[in-house]
Write a protein that holds these residues in place. Structure first.
Motif, PDB file in Angstrom:
ATOM      1  N   SER A 207     -32.655 -36.029  45.051  1.00 32.68           N
ATOM      2  CA  SER A 207     -33.903 -35.460  44.532  1.00 32.68           C
ATOM      3  C   SER A 207     -33.624 -34.089  43.938  1.00 32.68           C
ATOM      4  O   SER A 207     -32.997 -33.243  44.582  1.00 32.68           O
ATOM      5  CB  SER A 207     -34.944 -35.333  45.644  1.00 32.68           C
ATOM      6  OG  SER A 207     -35.384 -36.605  46.066  1.00 32.68           O
ATOM      7  N   LYS A 222     -44.755 -42.369  30.017  1.00 24.95           N
ATOM      8  CA  LYS A 222     -43.764 -41.579  30.754  1.00 24.95           C
ATOM      9  C   LYS A 222     -43.616 -40.212  30.099  1.00 24.95           C
ATOM     10  O   LYS A 222     -43.670 -40.076  28.887  1.00 24.95           O
ATOM     11  CB  LYS A 222     -42.410 -42.294  30.774  1.00 24.95           C
ATOM     12  CG  LYS A 222     -42.401 -43.578  31.588  1.00 24.95           C
ATOM     13  CD  LYS A 222     -41.003 -44.181  31.634  1.00 24.95           C
ATOM     14  CE  LYS A 222     -40.985 -45.453  32.476  1.00 24.95           C
ATOM     15  NZ  LYS A 222     -39.620 -46.059  32.532  1.00 24.95           N
ATOM     16  N   ARG A 243     -40.373 -32.989  39.834  1.00 22.96           N
ATOM     17  CA  ARG A 243     -39.329 -33.566  40.689  1.00 22.96           C
ATOM     18  C   ARG A 243     -38.797 -34.815  40.009  1.00 22.96           C
ATOM     19  O   ARG A 243     -39.548 -35.563  39.373  1.00 22.96           O
ATOM     20  CB  ARG A 243     -39.904 -33.916  42.060  1.00 22.96           C
ATOM     21  CG  ARG A 243     -38.942 -34.616  43.011  1.00 22.96           C
ATOM     22  CD  ARG A 243     -39.625 -34.904  44.327  1.00 22.96           C
ATOM     23  NE  ARG A 243     -40.846 -35.692  44.125  1.00 22.96           N
ATOM     24  CZ  ARG A 243     -41.842 -35.769  45.007  1.00 22.96           C
ATOM     25  NH1 ARG A 243     -41.785 -35.073  46.132  1.00 22.96           N
ATOM     26  NH2 ARG A 243     -42.896 -36.523  44.764  1.00 22.96           N
ATOM     27  N   SER A 244     -37.507 -35.028  40.138  1.00 25.25           N
ATOM     28  CA  SER A 244     -36.884 -36.230  39.570  1.00 25.25           C
ATOM     29  C   SER A 244     -35.998 -36.895  40.609  1.00 25.25           C
ATOM     30  O   SER A 244     -35.318 -36.215  41.394  1.00 25.25           O
ATOM     31  CB  SER A 244     -36.053 -35.880  38.334  1.00 25.25           C
ATOM     32  OG  SER A 244     -36.879 -35.549  37.245  1.00 25.25           O
ATOM     33  N   ILE A 280     -31.279 -41.251  35.803  1.00 30.36           N
ATOM     34  CA  ILE A 280     -32.564 -40.628  36.128  1.00 30.36           C
ATOM     35  C   ILE A 280     -33.616 -41.721  36.223  1.00 30.36           C
ATOM     36  O   ILE A 280     -33.827 -42.478  35.278  1.00 30.36           O
ATOM     37  CB  ILE A 280     -32.964 -39.606  35.048  1.00 30.36           C
ATOM     38  CG1 ILE A 280     -31.934 -38.484  34.966  1.00 30.36           C
ATOM     39  CG2 ILE A 280     -34.357 -39.024  35.346  1.00 30.36           C
ATOM     40  CD1 ILE A 280     -32.139 -37.548  33.784  1.00 30.36           C
ATOM     41  N   SER A 282     -36.930 -41.067  37.543  1.00 31.40           N
ATOM     42  CA  SER A 282     -38.292 -40.561  37.407  1.00 31.40           C
ATOM     43  C   SER A 282     -38.273 -39.112  36.945  1.00 31.40           C
ATOM     44  O   SER A 282     -37.383 -38.341  37.303  1.00 31.40           O
ATOM     45  CB  SER A 282     -39.052 -40.657  38.735  1.00 31.40           C
ATOM     46  OG  SER A 282     -38.451 -39.823  39.717  1.00 31.40           O
ATOM     47  N   ILE A 283     -39.252 -38.762  36.122  1.00 28.69           N
ATOM     48  CA  ILE A 283     -39.503 -37.379  35.713  1.00 28.69           C
ATOM     49  C   ILE A 283     -40.982 -37.143  35.991  1.00 28.69           C
ATOM     50  O   ILE A 283     -41.849 -37.565  35.218  1.00 28.69           O
ATOM     51  CB  ILE A 283     -39.164 -37.156  34.230  1.00 28.69           C
ATOM     52  CG1 ILE A 283     -37.668 -37.378  33.992  1.00 28.69           C
ATOM     53  CG2 ILE A 283     -39.562 -35.747  33.799  1.00 28.69           C
ATOM     54  CD1 ILE A 283     -37.258 -37.272  32.532  1.00 28.69           C
ATOM     55  N   GLU A 284     -41.247 -36.509  37.098  1.00 23.73           N
ATOM     56  CA  GLU A 284     -42.620 -36.405  37.604  1.00 23.73           C
ATOM     57  C   GLU A 284     -43.128 -34.967  37.512  1.00 23.73           C
ATOM     58  O   GLU A 284     -42.622 -34.080  38.212  1.00 23.73           O
ATOM     59  CB  GLU A 284     -42.649 -36.874  39.063  1.00 23.73           C
ATOM     60  CG  GLU A 284     -44.011 -36.840  39.707  1.00 23.73           C
ATOM     61  CD  GLU A 284     -43.950 -37.209  41.173  1.00 23.73           C
ATOM     62  OE1 GLU A 284     -45.026 -37.272  41.809  1.00 23.73           O
ATOM     63  OE2 GLU A 284     -42.834 -37.432  41.692  1.00 23.73           O
ATOM     64  N   GLU A 316     -32.226 -33.871  30.279  1.00 21.15           N
ATOM     65  CA  GLU A 316     -31.582 -34.924  31.064  1.00 21.15           C
ATOM     66  C   GLU A 316     -30.170 -34.513  31.497  1.00 21.15           C
ATOM     67  O   GLU A 316     -29.769 -34.744  32.644  1.00 21.15           O
ATOM     68  CB  GLU A 316     -31.515 -36.225  30.262  1.00 21.15           C
ATOM     69  CG  GLU A 316     -32.867 -36.903  30.050  1.00 21.15           C
ATOM     70  CD  GLU A 316     -33.699 -36.241  28.957  1.00 21.15           C
ATOM     71  OE1 GLU A 316     -34.905 -36.551  28.870  1.00 21.15           O
ATOM     72  OE2 GLU A 316     -33.139 -35.411  28.198  1.00 21.15           O
ATOM     73  N   LEU A 319     -30.285 -32.325  34.491  1.00 21.02           N
ATOM     74  CA  LEU A 319     -30.542 -33.062  35.734  1.00 21.02           C
ATOM     75  C   LEU A 319     -29.296 -33.799  36.207  1.00 21.02           C
ATOM     76  O   LEU A 319     -29.023 -33.864  37.417  1.00 21.02           O
ATOM     77  CB  LEU A 319     -31.695 -34.052  35.538  1.00 21.02           C
ATOM     78  CG  LEU A 319     -33.092 -33.469  35.327  1.00 21.02           C
ATOM     79  CD1 LEU A 319     -34.126 -34.596  35.275  1.00 21.02           C
ATOM     80  CD2 LEU A 319     -33.451 -32.475  36.421  1.00 21.02           C
TER      81      LEU A 319
END
Length: 524
Positions: A207, A222, A243-244, A280, A282-284, A316, A319
């Motif tokens: 996370s 998305k 959060r991802s 990746i 999720s990109i929340e 990206e 991350l």
């Protein structure tokens, strides 16, 4: 393992490494010497050794190896066998490797094999715990009449060391190793815990909690972050939180970012595969208050680590690197990423320069939130290349105010040398500040030519400041944190240092070039 032959050239190479000036043997690191032992045939060990060093250095090593071959006294033979067995144990466990190469007893045992040369060795720093671990291993080695140490004995001794000194088995994974690799080839296949697991096993979840000043779009329901600034709103709304979930495949190699090949490399795999690539999921986007309360609930009382990326980096990519750092450094706390609105284009250097200056206030807001409002015990910061500019501006703004920050890592900073000198007084507020410099960092080299002045990340000689450890990692041959490149085999020392800086709060373990000015004068 029983068939793993370690030639006397390995021991002789250790002597050269320990007894001669570090600058003369910069390519001959402990890591490179130990890795030669993974090569089964002694002749191939020698050939690989020749590639690492000059002809003169190899001549010295071969001469010293001959001396060992000629002198067959029981004491010397037993000492050589002990050293070779210790190398095998070092190859099985990072924690042991770290302490053995720091141990003065280990270095003395190598130097004493060559009494006539012993006077030439340089001063060896004392590390009591490292010496205790070396002595512990020696006491648990097989008796002198037994020539080789078995794979079972390697694991047994590694296990005992970790239980007695480390109280952890983070690096051992003994049962997994036994299931995955054929025992007879375990050391030959092992690359310091970079193991190929069953590809069908579930990837590892990581996370990442992020803050960004990038603009966003919605595509197929998305959220996607672009390379544009989020400057169409009020200053208080420009920094957003989220959060991802990122997964690391079980085929992951230490230090690498596994991603599909570019579309034009049609002969390679170009489709993303969760079992092969860092992915990746999720990109929340999360409201600031909810983001804060979620972190408090999960990580209160733990530590945090923040990664700040450099020039030419997408959201990206940032991350991917943040997740890889958390995973490879075995960091148990909260992992953060500050992703400023880099254009992620090679030719957009000047635009990125403007954007990183614009991002300083957002980074300060992000760090203040982390250090003041999340109940973390401390924060460690790793900044790369141009990302150091915003970080150093924030540190300068604090003007010596105490913050809950332990470690600051300045990796190849694309920062003017004179500017760095002007704010060095601010570094004393932190427990540890480490500057990694590399003359091979291409963006930093270009920056120096553009600006006409040296940059802190590639200065030759390396920049040495008060209250700062400076590490010249030019010999790894690749840019530090160069996204999309594999440099595990050569840059192990960098990540090993980061592990102990952040997790063990230890000073850097330097096998390349270590300069410090903590006591008022530069030391090497």
């Amino acid at each position: 393992m029983e068939n793993m032959g370690i030639s006397n050239e390995i021991i002789a190479a250790l002597y050269i490494k320990i007894s001669f000036n570090a600058q003369e043997t910069s390519r001959l690191t402990f890591k490179s010497i130990f890795k030669l032992s993974l090569i089964k045939e002694p002749s191939r060990q020698k050939n690989k050794l020749k590639e690492l060093i000059s002809k003169n250095e190899y001549y010295r090593i071969s001469t010293l190896a001959e001396e060992l071959n000629k002198n067959n006294s029981p004491d010397k033979t037993n000492n050589i066998l002990d050293l070779k067995n210790i190398i095998k144990i070092c190859l099985s466990d990072n924690y042991i490797h770290y302490h053995i190469v720091r141990s003065s007893l280990f270095k003395d045992s190598v130097l004493k094999l060559y009494n006539s040369y012993y006077k030439y060795h340089h001063e060896i720093r004392q590390y009591k715990k490292s010496d205790d671990i070396y002595q512990f291993i020696v006491e648990h080695l097989p008796p002198p009449d037994k020539k080789t140490i078995s794979k079972g004995e390697v694991f047994d001794i590694s296990h005992r060391v970790n239980q007695y000194f480390h109280h952890s088995e983070e690096f051992l994974h003994i049962e997994e190793l036994k299931q995955i690799i054929e025992p007879t080839d375990i050391l030959y296949q092992m690359q310091y815990n970079s193991l190929s697991f069953n590809q069908e096993t579930h990837p590892n979840n990581v996370s990442i909690y992020w803050g960004t000043n990038r603009a966003s779009i919605t595509k197929n329901d998305k959220t996607q972050f672009t390379d544009e600034r989020n400057n169409g709103v009020a200053l208080s709304e420009q920094l957003r939180f989220g959060r991802s979930l990122v997964t690391i495949p079980n085929v992951h190699e230490y230090g690498e970012i596994e991603r599909p090949a570019p579309w034009w490399k049609i002969w390679k795999e170009t489709e993303e595969d969760v079992y092969q690539h860092i992915t990746i999921h999720s990109i929340e986007l999360i409201d600031k208050d909810k983001w804060q309360s979620s972190l408090k609930e999960t990580y209160a009382g733990k530590e945090g680590m923040l990664f700040i990326h450099g020039y030419n980096c997408s959201f990206e990519d940032a991350l991917y690197r943040a997740a890889q750092l958390k995973y490879d450094l075995k960091f148990d706390g909260a992992a953060f990423c500050f992703s400023w609105a880099s254009k992620a284009k090679i030719l957009s250097y000047n635009i990125d320069e403007s954007t990183i200056d614009w991002s300083t206030s957002h980074l300060e807001q992000f760090i203040d939130l982390i250090t003041k409002d999340l109940n973390l015990t401390r924060l460690h910061i790793v900044a790369h290349s141009m990302g150091n500019r915003a970080l150093l501006d924030v540190i300068n703004r604090w003007n010596g105010q105490k913050k809950n920050i332990h470690t600051v890592v300045l990796a190849a900073p694309d920062v003017d040398v004179d500017k760095m000198k002007n704010i060095e007084k601010c570094f004393s507020q932190f427990e540890n500040v480490t500057l990694y410099s590399s003359k091979h960092d291409i963006p930093v080299n270009i920056s120096g030519k553009i600006h006409g002045y040296l940059r802190a990340g590639n200065a030759m000689p390396p920049l040495v400041l008060q209250s700062t450890d400076t590490i010249d990692v030019s010999n790894i041959g690749k840019p530090i944190f160069s996204l999309g490149h594999s440099y595990f085999a050569d840059a192990f020392s960098v990540f090993n240092d980061l592990y102990y800086l952040i997790n063990q709060k230890s000073p850097p373990l330097i096998e390349l070039a270590y300069l410090s000015k903590r006591n008022g004068a530069a030391t090497f």
